[in-house]
Design a protein around this motif. Structure first.
Motif, PDB file in Angstrom:
ATOM      1  N   SER A  40      14.714  78.335  66.801  1.00  0.00           N
ATOM      2  CA  SER A  40      13.909  77.658  65.772  1.00  0.00           C
ATOM      3  C   SER A  40      12.455  78.077  65.895  1.00  0.00           C
ATOM      4  O   SER A  40      11.857  77.939  66.970  1.00  0.00           O
ATOM      5  CB  SER A  40      13.999  76.136  65.936  1.00  0.00           C
ATOM      6  OG  SER A  40      15.342  75.712  66.044  1.00  0.00           O
ATOM      7  N   PHE A  68       8.690  77.209  64.707  1.00  0.00           N
ATOM      8  CA  PHE A  68       7.925  76.069  64.209  1.00  0.00           C
ATOM      9  C   PHE A  68       6.519  76.510  63.819  1.00  0.00           C
ATOM     10  O   PHE A  68       5.884  77.282  64.544  1.00  0.00           O
ATOM     11  CB  PHE A  68       7.772  75.002  65.301  1.00  0.00           C
ATOM     12  CG  PHE A  68       9.058  74.374  65.739  1.00  0.00           C
ATOM     13  CD1 PHE A  68       9.473  73.166  65.190  1.00  0.00           C
ATOM     14  CD2 PHE A  68       9.850  74.964  66.715  1.00  0.00           C
ATOM     15  CE1 PHE A  68      10.660  72.567  65.599  1.00  0.00           C
ATOM     16  CE2 PHE A  68      11.043  74.378  67.128  1.00  0.00           C
ATOM     17  CZ  PHE A  68      11.452  73.183  66.573  1.00  0.00           C
ATOM     18  N   VAL A  98      10.010  74.738  59.692  1.00  0.00           N
ATOM     19  CA  VAL A  98      11.024  75.050  60.713  1.00  0.00           C
ATOM     20  C   VAL A  98      11.941  76.115  60.112  1.00  0.00           C
ATOM     21  O   VAL A  98      12.463  75.929  59.012  1.00  0.00           O
ATOM     22  CB  VAL A  98      11.866  73.818  61.109  1.00  0.00           C
ATOM     23  CG1 VAL A  98      12.860  74.174  62.216  1.00  0.00           C
ATOM     24  CG2 VAL A  98      10.981  72.646  61.540  1.00  0.00           C
ATOM     25  N   VAL A 116       6.636  69.909  69.834  1.00  0.00           N
ATOM     26  CA  VAL A 116       7.980  70.498  69.729  1.00  0.00           C
ATOM     27  C   VAL A 116       8.915  69.904  70.794  1.00  0.00           C
ATOM     28  O   VAL A 116      10.100  69.677  70.537  1.00  0.00           O
ATOM     29  CB  VAL A 116       7.885  72.041  69.805  1.00  0.00           C
ATOM     30  CG1 VAL A 116       9.250  72.680  69.974  1.00  0.00           C
ATOM     31  CG2 VAL A 116       7.186  72.575  68.554  1.00  0.00           C
ATOM     32  N   TYR A 141      12.142  73.377  55.605  1.00  0.00           N
ATOM     33  CA  TYR A 141      13.141  73.863  56.560  1.00  0.00           C
ATOM     34  C   TYR A 141      13.932  74.985  55.907  1.00  0.00           C
ATOM     35  O   TYR A 141      14.360  74.853  54.756  1.00  0.00           O
ATOM     36  CB  TYR A 141      14.083  72.716  56.941  1.00  0.00           C
ATOM     37  CG  TYR A 141      15.272  73.138  57.779  1.00  0.00           C
ATOM     38  CD1 TYR A 141      15.119  73.435  59.125  1.00  0.00           C
ATOM     39  CD2 TYR A 141      16.548  73.229  57.223  1.00  0.00           C
ATOM     40  CE1 TYR A 141      16.203  73.820  59.903  1.00  0.00           C
ATOM     41  CE2 TYR A 141      17.640  73.614  57.996  1.00  0.00           C
ATOM     42  CZ  TYR A 141      17.459  73.905  59.334  1.00  0.00           C
ATOM     43  OH  TYR A 141      18.531  74.286  60.104  1.00  0.00           O
ATOM     44  N   CYS A 145       3.029  74.460  62.865  1.00  0.00           N
ATOM     45  CA  CYS A 145       2.490  73.089  62.863  1.00  0.00           C
ATOM     46  C   CYS A 145       1.156  73.039  62.125  1.00  0.00           C
ATOM     47  O   CYS A 145       0.471  74.060  61.982  1.00  0.00           O
ATOM     48  CB  CYS A 145       2.333  72.588  64.293  1.00  0.00           C
ATOM     49  SG  CYS A 145       3.921  72.661  65.187  1.00  0.00           S
ATOM     50  N   VAL A 170       4.791  68.870  62.324  1.00  0.00           N
ATOM     51  CA  VAL A 170       5.623  70.043  62.070  1.00  0.00           C
ATOM     52  C   VAL A 170       5.644  70.311  60.568  1.00  0.00           C
ATOM     53  O   VAL A 170       6.032  69.451  59.776  1.00  0.00           O
ATOM     54  CB  VAL A 170       7.061  69.835  62.590  1.00  0.00           C
ATOM     55  CG1 VAL A 170       7.951  71.031  62.223  1.00  0.00           C
ATOM     56  CG2 VAL A 170       7.064  69.602  64.098  1.00  0.00           C
ATOM     57  N   ASP A 179      15.305  78.230  61.127  1.00  0.00           N
ATOM     58  CA  ASP A 179      16.398  78.247  62.106  1.00  0.00           C
ATOM     59  C   ASP A 179      17.228  79.517  61.996  1.00  0.00           C
ATOM     60  O   ASP A 179      17.504  79.993  60.890  1.00  0.00           O
ATOM     61  CB  ASP A 179      17.345  77.075  61.821  1.00  0.00           C
ATOM     62  CG  ASP A 179      17.124  75.907  62.760  1.00  0.00           C
ATOM     63  OD1 ASP A 179      16.146  75.921  63.532  1.00  0.00           O
ATOM     64  OD2 ASP A 179      17.937  74.962  62.705  1.00  0.00           O
TER      65      ASP A 179
END
Lengths: 124, 124
Positions: B91, B93, B103, B9, B34, B95, B100, B105
């Motif tokens: 954000s 995350f 995500v 990150v 995302y 993984c 990644v 946001d």
């Protein structure tokens, strides 16, 4: 330490949801600082912070959807349900000597996105 | 694993700030997802996500103020500086296999607080 922080923050939300204010207060540092950067609001001290929670209007519940803890820091993402409405809350915790020392809250609200240059952005 | 997630990150934001798109892309899972819950926007796949960052307008920099990592999860709080303006970005995350994968946001904006029952709330 991460395990302790995780347990502390889990208990923070559990005792708040149970309205068990003596148990909630026991998790808090006497000099706790609470901040909401969006509104520039601040609450200082354990007693004031318990009062802030205990006087929150409505029949609310905080459902923890994400909890990430590392060392003395943690973050929770909650779904805050109050009188049939749902809000997203993000709380950053800083712990000290087994107590919550700092809480910083964010309440991101829905908004209409600006035009995007990237053509790959979809709407859900 | 927490250490790897933290490094991944950290590198995510460093390569984005450096506009090093090949290095940035190498950190991302091909099926990256995302999401921005506030706008219901979504970008799917590594190439689309790199384009989303690469086409972001203005002379921007993301300064990481908080990073908490645990296992395969992490959160960053950034100060997103663009053309002299500062915004807060949060954000989350997720993984997978050193890349990644997700995500999510949040962009909390300033707002005027509602009246509070608690008398201990101050304004900064």
């Amino acid at each position: 330490m991460t395990t302790d922080t995780r347990a502390l923050v889990t208990r923070f939300w559990a005792t708040a949801n149970a309205r068990d204010w003596p148990a909630f207060a026991a998790l808090l540092h006497p000099e706790l600082l609470y901040r909401v950067p969006q509104t520039r609001e601040r609450v200082r001290g354990r007693e004031a912070f318990v009062d802030f929670f205990a006087t929150w209007p409505g029949d609310w519940t905080a459902q923890v959807r994400t909890l990430i803890a590392e060392g003395s820091q943690a973050v929770t993402e909650i779904e805050f349900l109050v009188d049939g409405q749902a809000m997203t809350g993000i709380s950053f915790f800083e712990c000290e000597a087994g107590q919550v020392r700092t809480v910083i809250d964010h309440w991101p609200e829905p908004y209409e996105p600006p035009p995007r240059v990237c053509v790959h952005v979809e709407r859900e």
